[in-house]
Design an enzyme around this catalytic site. Structure first.
Site, PDB file in Angstrom:
ATOM      1  N   HIS A 128      33.842  72.264  34.297  1.00 42.43           N
ATOM      2  CA  HIS A 128      32.586  72.014  33.530  1.00 42.43           C
ATOM      3  C   HIS A 128      31.797  71.411  34.276  1.00 42.43           C
ATOM      4  O   HIS A 128      31.866  70.762  35.334  1.00 42.43           O
ATOM      5  CB  HIS A 128      33.036  71.388  32.221  1.00 42.43           C
ATOM      6  CG  HIS A 128      34.172  71.969  31.599  1.00 42.43           C
ATOM      7  ND1 HIS A 128      33.828  72.585  30.538  1.00 42.43           N
ATOM      8  CD2 HIS A 128      35.513  71.723  31.535  1.00 42.43           C
ATOM      9  CE1 HIS A 128      34.954  72.917  30.049  1.00 42.43           C
ATOM     10  NE2 HIS A 128      35.941  72.388  30.139  1.00 42.43           N
ATOM     11  N   SER A 184      56.668  67.414  43.106  1.00 40.50           N
ATOM     12  CA  SER A 184      56.297  67.331  41.779  1.00 40.50           C
ATOM     13  C   SER A 184      55.463  66.143  41.290  1.00 40.50           C
ATOM     14  O   SER A 184      55.330  65.301  41.920  1.00 40.50           O
ATOM     15  CB  SER A 184      57.842  66.978  41.093  1.00 40.50           C
ATOM     16  OG  SER A 184      58.754  67.864  41.188  1.00 40.50           O
ATOM     17  N   ARG A 231      48.097  64.935  49.374  1.00 41.43           N
ATOM     18  CA  ARG A 231      47.903  64.841  51.142  1.00 41.43           C
ATOM     19  C   ARG A 231      49.141  65.474  51.640  1.00 41.43           C
ATOM     20  O   ARG A 231      50.292  65.487  50.799  1.00 41.43           O
ATOM     21  CB  ARG A 231      47.616  63.429  51.191  1.00 41.43           C
ATOM     22  CG  ARG A 231      48.738  62.561  50.904  1.00 41.43           C
ATOM     23  CD  ARG A 231      48.610  61.134  51.283  1.00 41.43           C
ATOM     24  NE  ARG A 231      49.661  60.367  51.021  1.00 41.43           N
ATOM     25  CZ  ARG A 231      50.896  60.283  51.342  1.00 41.43           C
ATOM     26  NH1 ARG A 231      51.169  61.210  52.407  1.00 41.43           N
ATOM     27  NH2 ARG A 231      52.160  59.379  51.079  1.00 41.43           N
ATOM     28  N   LYS A 248      54.416  66.034  55.180  1.00 42.18           N
ATOM     29  CA  LYS A 248      55.087  66.394  56.289  1.00 42.18           C
ATOM     30  C   LYS A 248      54.825  67.833  56.566  1.00 42.18           C
ATOM     31  O   LYS A 248      54.465  68.724  55.686  1.00 42.18           O
ATOM     32  CB  LYS A 248      56.425  66.246  56.362  1.00 42.18           C
ATOM     33  CG  LYS A 248      57.318  66.844  55.676  1.00 42.18           C
ATOM     34  CD  LYS A 248      58.919  66.717  55.714  1.00 42.18           C
ATOM     35  CE  LYS A 248      59.667  67.403  54.971  1.00 42.18           C
ATOM     36  NZ  LYS A 248      61.202  67.273  55.048  1.00 42.18           N
TER      37      LYS A 248
END
Length: 177
Positions: free
Chosen positions: A107, A152, A172, A175
């Protein structure tokens, strides 16, 4: 809508397309797991394109279905929601954990434009051999490369290249693979 321009979700054609998708997802979600062939037939009629091997646990929900394109050996666990106002492309050998959300709908930030009911979409692309863990959220405009694992609960707000494990909010790199 598909090109990412502002659109009115109450357009008659869009209302009709969403109703068709809702009816197909309702049918899918009410079809017994023992009738795998019927479930695959429904999925193939709902999605824009699929590979041969596809399995979706119920419940499953999407906006339009026709903007969903998944490759070979696709699996979505319970409670998957994909808001496909524009293209969602998922490669081969991809697995979605329970309650994964993939969203292309967004939106305007400006409250006046947003309150006028206009929306727009940004496509999502997920490469081959990806695993998206339960309760992960993939936001509009994200591209994930090949061999990406999303932890998760991750909230993916930007794109990532190949061969990484990502997690967190915002996600982020945890590894490299």
């Amino acid at each position: 809508m598909i090109s990412g321009e502002l659109y009115d979700p109450n357009d008659d054609e869009l209302l009709k397309l969403r109703l068709e998708a809702r009816l197909l997802t309702e049918k899918l979600n009410q079809t017994s797991v023992s009738d795998a062939d019927k479930r695959i037939e429904i999925i193939k009629s709902l999605f824009g394109s699929t590979g041969h091997s596809i399995h979706i646990e119920s419940p499953f929900n999407c906006d339009y279905g026709v903007n969903l394109h998944v490759g070979e050996n696709f699996y979505a666990n319970f409670g998957c929601v994909i808001l496909d106002v524009t293209a969602v492309r998922i490669g081969d050998n991809c697995f979605l954990g329970p309650q994964v959300g993939i969203y292309t709908a967004t939106h305007p930030i400006d409250p006046i434009r947003r309150n006028n009911g206009l929306e727009y979409g940004k496509p999502v692309s997920i490469g081959h051999n990806c695993w998206i863990g339960g309760h992960a959220t993939i936001n509009p405009g994200v591209t994930l490369g090949n061999n990406v694992v999303v932890a998760s609960g991750a909230v993916v707000t930007k794109s990532f290249g190949d061969n990484v494990v990502i997690g967190g909010n915002p996600a982020r790199v945890i590894k490299e693979i």
